[in-house]
Design a protein around this motif. Structure first.
Motif, PDB file in Angstrom:
ATOM      1  N   LYS A   1      14.303  -3.747  23.703  1.00  0.00           N
ATOM      2  CA  LYS A   1      15.465  -2.882  23.879  1.00  0.00           C
ATOM      3  C   LYS A   1      16.633  -3.442  23.077  1.00  0.00           C
ATOM      4  O   LYS A   1      16.847  -4.660  23.051  1.00  0.00           O
ATOM      5  CB  LYS A   1      15.890  -2.821  25.344  1.00  0.00           C
ATOM      6  N   LYS A   2      17.370  -2.559  22.472  1.00  0.00           N
ATOM      7  CA  LYS A   2      18.591  -2.982  21.803  1.00  0.00           C
ATOM      8  C   LYS A   2      19.661  -3.314  22.833  1.00  0.00           C
ATOM      9  O   LYS A   2      20.383  -4.310  22.709  1.00  0.00           O
ATOM     10  CB  LYS A   2      19.074  -1.880  20.865  1.00  0.00           C
ATOM     11  N   PHE A   3      19.783  -2.454  23.861  1.00  0.00           N
ATOM     12  CA  PHE A   3      20.759  -2.645  24.933  1.00  0.00           C
ATOM     13  C   PHE A   3      20.101  -2.302  26.269  1.00  0.00           C
ATOM     14  O   PHE A   3      19.197  -1.464  26.331  1.00  0.00           O
ATOM     15  CB  PHE A   3      21.978  -1.728  24.755  1.00  0.00           C
ATOM     16  N   GLU A   4      20.567  -2.943  27.341  1.00  0.00           N
ATOM     17  CA  GLU A   4      20.124  -2.587  28.693  1.00  0.00           C
ATOM     18  C   GLU A   4      20.848  -1.329  29.181  1.00  0.00           C
ATOM     19  O   GLU A   4      20.334  -0.624  30.049  1.00  0.00           O
ATOM     20  CB  GLU A   4      20.371  -3.743  29.668  1.00  0.00           C
ATOM     21  N   GLU A   5      22.033  -1.086  28.643  1.00  0.00           N
ATOM     22  CA  GLU A   5      22.774   0.146  28.940  1.00  0.00           C
ATOM     23  C   GLU A   5      23.240   0.753  27.624  1.00  0.00           C
ATOM     24  O   GLU A   5      23.510   0.033  26.658  1.00  0.00           O
ATOM     25  CB  GLU A   5      23.992  -0.127  29.825  1.00  0.00           C
ATOM     26  N   ARG A   6      23.334   2.081  27.589  1.00  0.00           N
ATOM     27  CA  ARG A   6      23.840   2.743  26.398  1.00  0.00           C
ATOM     28  C   ARG A   6      24.943   3.703  26.797  1.00  0.00           C
ATOM     29  O   ARG A   6      25.094   4.071  27.973  1.00  0.00           O
ATOM     30  CB  ARG A   6      22.711   3.451  25.646  1.00  0.00           C
ATOM     31  N   VAL A   7      25.706   4.102  25.781  1.00  0.00           N
ATOM     32  CA  VAL A   7      26.894   4.935  26.007  1.00  0.00           C
ATOM     33  C   VAL A   7      26.662   6.311  25.396  1.00  0.00           C
ATOM     34  O   VAL A   7      26.200   6.429  24.250  1.00  0.00           O
ATOM     35  CB  VAL A   7      28.143   4.285  25.359  1.00  0.00           C
ATOM     36  N   ILE A   8      26.954   7.343  26.163  1.00  0.00           N
ATOM     37  CA  ILE A   8      26.897   8.710  25.647  1.00  0.00           C
ATOM     38  C   ILE A   8      28.066   8.882  24.685  1.00  0.00           C
ATOM     39  O   ILE A   8      29.217   8.597  25.028  1.00  0.00           O
ATOM     40  CB  ILE A   8      26.977   9.737  26.787  1.00  0.00           C
ATOM     41  N   ARG A   9      27.784   9.380  23.475  1.00  0.00           N
ATOM     42  CA  ARG A   9      28.823   9.398  22.443  1.00  0.00           C
ATOM     43  C   ARG A   9      29.240  10.798  22.001  1.00  0.00           C
ATOM     44  O   ARG A   9      29.981  10.951  21.022  1.00  0.00           O
ATOM     45  CB  ARG A   9      28.349   8.570  21.243  1.00  0.00           C
ATOM     46  N   SER A  10      28.783  11.813  22.702  1.00  0.00           N
ATOM     47  CA  SER A  10      29.222  13.172  22.371  1.00  0.00           C
ATOM     48  C   SER A  10      29.133  14.052  23.616  1.00  0.00           C
ATOM     49  O   SER A  10      28.432  13.721  24.579  1.00  0.00           O
ATOM     50  CB  SER A  10      28.365  13.775  21.254  1.00  0.00           C
ATOM     51  N   GLY A  11      29.863  15.167  23.579  1.00  0.00           N
ATOM     52  CA  GLY A  11      29.803  16.117  24.679  1.00  0.00           C
ATOM     53  C   GLY A  11      30.711  15.763  25.837  1.00  0.00           C
ATOM     54  O   GLY A  11      31.482  14.799  25.786  1.00  0.00           O
ATOM     55  N   PRO A  12      30.611  16.518  26.919  1.00  0.00           N
ATOM     56  CA  PRO A  12      31.522  16.345  28.063  1.00  0.00           C
ATOM     57  C   PRO A  12      31.353  15.015  28.790  1.00  0.00           C
ATOM     58  O   PRO A  12      32.266  14.584  29.501  1.00  0.00           O
ATOM     59  CB  PRO A  12      31.165  17.523  28.982  1.00  0.00           C
TER      60      PRO A  12
ATOM     61  N   ALA B   1      21.481   3.528  32.235  1.00  0.00           N
ATOM     62  CA  ALA B   1      20.522   2.433  32.110  1.00  0.00           C
ATOM     63  C   ALA B   1      19.399   2.822  31.156  1.00  0.00           C
ATOM     64  O   ALA B   1      18.961   3.970  31.120  1.00  0.00           O
ATOM     65  CB  ALA B   1      19.958   2.084  33.477  1.00  0.00           C
ATOM     66  N   VAL B   2      18.928   1.845  30.401  1.00  0.00           N
ATOM     67  CA  VAL B   2      17.770   2.017  29.515  1.00  0.00           C
ATOM     68  C   VAL B   2      16.560   1.421  30.226  1.00  0.00           C
ATOM     69  O   VAL B   2      16.544   0.232  30.543  1.00  0.00           O
ATOM     70  CB  VAL B   2      17.998   1.320  28.166  1.00  0.00           C
ATOM     71  N   GLU B   3      15.539   2.237  30.471  1.00  0.00           N
ATOM     72  CA  GLU B   3      14.404   1.808  31.278  1.00  0.00           C
ATOM     73  C   GLU B   3      13.181   1.385  30.461  1.00  0.00           C
ATOM     74  O   GLU B   3      12.278   0.730  31.003  1.00  0.00           O
ATOM     75  CB  GLU B   3      13.999   2.937  32.237  1.00  0.00           C
ATOM     76  N   VAL B   4      13.131   1.758  29.184  1.00  0.00           N
ATOM     77  CA  VAL B   4      11.921   1.511  28.380  1.00  0.00           C
ATOM     78  C   VAL B   4      12.298   0.865  27.056  1.00  0.00           C
ATOM     79  O   VAL B   4      13.455   0.918  26.633  1.00  0.00           O
ATOM     80  CB  VAL B   4      11.171   2.838  28.118  1.00  0.00           C
ATOM     81  N   PRO B   5      11.337   0.248  26.374  1.00  0.00           N
ATOM     82  CA  PRO B   5      11.625  -0.282  25.042  1.00  0.00           C
ATOM     83  C   PRO B   5      12.119   0.820  24.109  1.00  0.00           C
ATOM     84  O   PRO B   5      11.600   1.935  24.116  1.00  0.00           O
ATOM     85  CB  PRO B   5      10.273  -0.834  24.575  1.00  0.00           C
ATOM     86  N   THR B   6      13.099   0.482  23.299  1.00  0.00           N
ATOM     87  CA  THR B   6      13.665   1.474  22.385  1.00  0.00           C
ATOM     88  C   THR B   6      13.262   1.238  20.935  1.00  0.00           C
ATOM     89  O   THR B   6      13.644   2.011  20.053  1.00  0.00           O
ATOM     90  CB  THR B   6      15.201   1.490  22.511  1.00  0.00           C
ATOM     91  N   SER B   7      12.503   0.181  20.692  1.00  0.00           N
ATOM     92  CA  SER B   7      11.863  -0.040  19.391  1.00  0.00           C
ATOM     93  C   SER B   7      10.486  -0.619  19.640  1.00  0.00           C
ATOM     94  O   SER B   7      10.339  -1.586  20.397  1.00  0.00           O
ATOM     95  CB  SER B   7      12.664  -1.002  18.514  1.00  0.00           C
TER      96      SER B   7
END
Length: 375
Positions: A202-213, A220-226
């Motif tokens: 995983k790049k991060f354990e948490e990620r940030v929503i960057r568009s929309g409302p 939380a990130v639950e799975v490998p992202t790479s």
């Protein structure tokens, strides 16, 4: 024989392209749209001129529906598909077939016991881009296929999706979300995978929503992202696949097959068409020097449509008593490969893949015409 009646369950964004394409095929007729939110089903039905709308139960009870197109979220795929089989309907499901082996296996067993078909996305492998390249490989253009390399890398859907948490949850991530396109293509070319190894992080354990409302909210990130996935096939072929939501460099749709006499570059497996090129193996040096490589085009043959093509192929295959291309068995094997890769990444071991496909994946003839009725 009149057009086969189709009912759609799941009125989300992907239903637009399905309904539009299915409505253009003379062999099928969309009779009803159902959804957990009946008002959403009503809006889609009215938008596309579909005569019926309601709940999922309304679709399953419709006497004219012979095929259910399951466009629900992945976590609901097995439940909805199983209900359709119990109601005596053939099923086409969006990918993946399900999220666990036991549920998916029982679904296939129940369908077989009732003499019903399961069709499984992605149906991009039926498109003229992939199929033209497959026919070229089968003709011996690159000799014996030896290995393949595929790549999907992107900064991640949290950049553009207004509510992306589900894409980073169990049952998703780049492996189960995008992996089906690449792995279905590989199995369609090489046959069954018999072993797999993977590493993931995983790049991060948490990620940030960057568009929309919801921009600025974290999840939380639950799975490998790479993940890097190596597969060995029963045929002796090999493949290496990169699947990532962590890359600043956008590169996706890379699908290369390398043989004893050359290499071929296939279109993006998430698309139905695209450019196909190959390079011949260098056998001599021009005047003692490296002569460079010449990229040669492979002509694309066939009619370009889009999602829903697999439904049409399955409907025609039922009428013609032949195997369809994108089967539930293929979908189950791809799920088994992905779950095995996920388990390998956690354990650090090469793992055997228990399932296999019983026959080579059929090739679509160049003359396949979606717009001329055959029923």
């Amino acid at each position: 024989m009149s057009a086969v009646g189709v009912g759609v369950i799941g009125a989300g964004v992907i239903s637009d392209t399905y309904i539009e394409n299915l409505a253009s095929f003379p062999d099928v007729e969309v009779l009803i749209v159902g959804d957990l939110l009946p008002e959403r089903a009503k809006a889609q039905a009215e938008k596309h001129g579909v005569p019926g709308h309601g709940s999922a139960e309304d679709v399953l009870a419709h006497p004219g529906v012979q095929v259910v197109v399951n466009l629900t979220i992945p976590a609901a795929h097995i439940e909805v598909s199983s209900a359709a089989i119990a109601a005596g309907k053939h099923v086409w499901s969006e990918k993946p077939i399900g999220l666990d082996r036991a549920g998916a296996k029982k679904l296939l067993e129940d369908a077989a016991a009732k003499g019903l078909r399961i069709g499984q996305a992605p149906d991009t492998v039926l498109g003229p881009g992939f199929q033209s390249a497959k026919r070229a490989i089968q003709s011996g253009l690159i000799g014996e296929p030896m290995f393949a390399s595929t790549t999907f890398q992107t900064v991640g859907p949290d950049l553009w999706h207004p509510d992306p948490a589900f894409l980073f949850a169990e049952g998703a991530g780049p492996l189960l979300d995008m992996g089906p396109y690449y792995l279905t293509g590989l199995v369609s070319l090489f046959g069954s995978v018999d072993r797999v190894a993977a590493v993931g992080r995983k790049k991060f354990e948490e990620r940030v929503i960057r568009s929309g409302p919801k921009a600025g909210e974290t999840f939380a990130v639950e799975v490998p992202t790479s993940l890097q996935v190596i597969a060995g096939f029963e045929s002796g072929a090999q493949s290496a696949s990169l699947l990532s939501f962590d890359s600043a460099l956008e590169r996706h749709g890379v699908f290369e097959v390398h043989g004893t006499e050359g290499s071929i570059f296939l279109p993006d497996p998430n698309m139905f068409d695209g450019k196909i090129q190959y390079v011949k193996a260098q056998t001599t040096l021009a005047d003692g020097d490296w002569g460079g490589q010449e990229f040669l085009d492979v002509a694309q043959e066939g009619v370009v449509v889009g999602r829903g093509l697999g439904v049409l192929d399955m409907v025609r295959a039922i009428a013609e008593d032949r195997p369809h291309v994108a089967t539930g068995e293929l979908g189950y094997h791809v799920l088994d490969v992905m779950l095995s890769a996920q388990e390998s990444a956690a354990s650090g071991e090469f793992l055997a893949v228990a399932s296999s496909i019983s026959a080579p994946v059929p090739t679509v003839p160049a003359g396949f015409d979606p717009f001329t009725a055959t029923l």
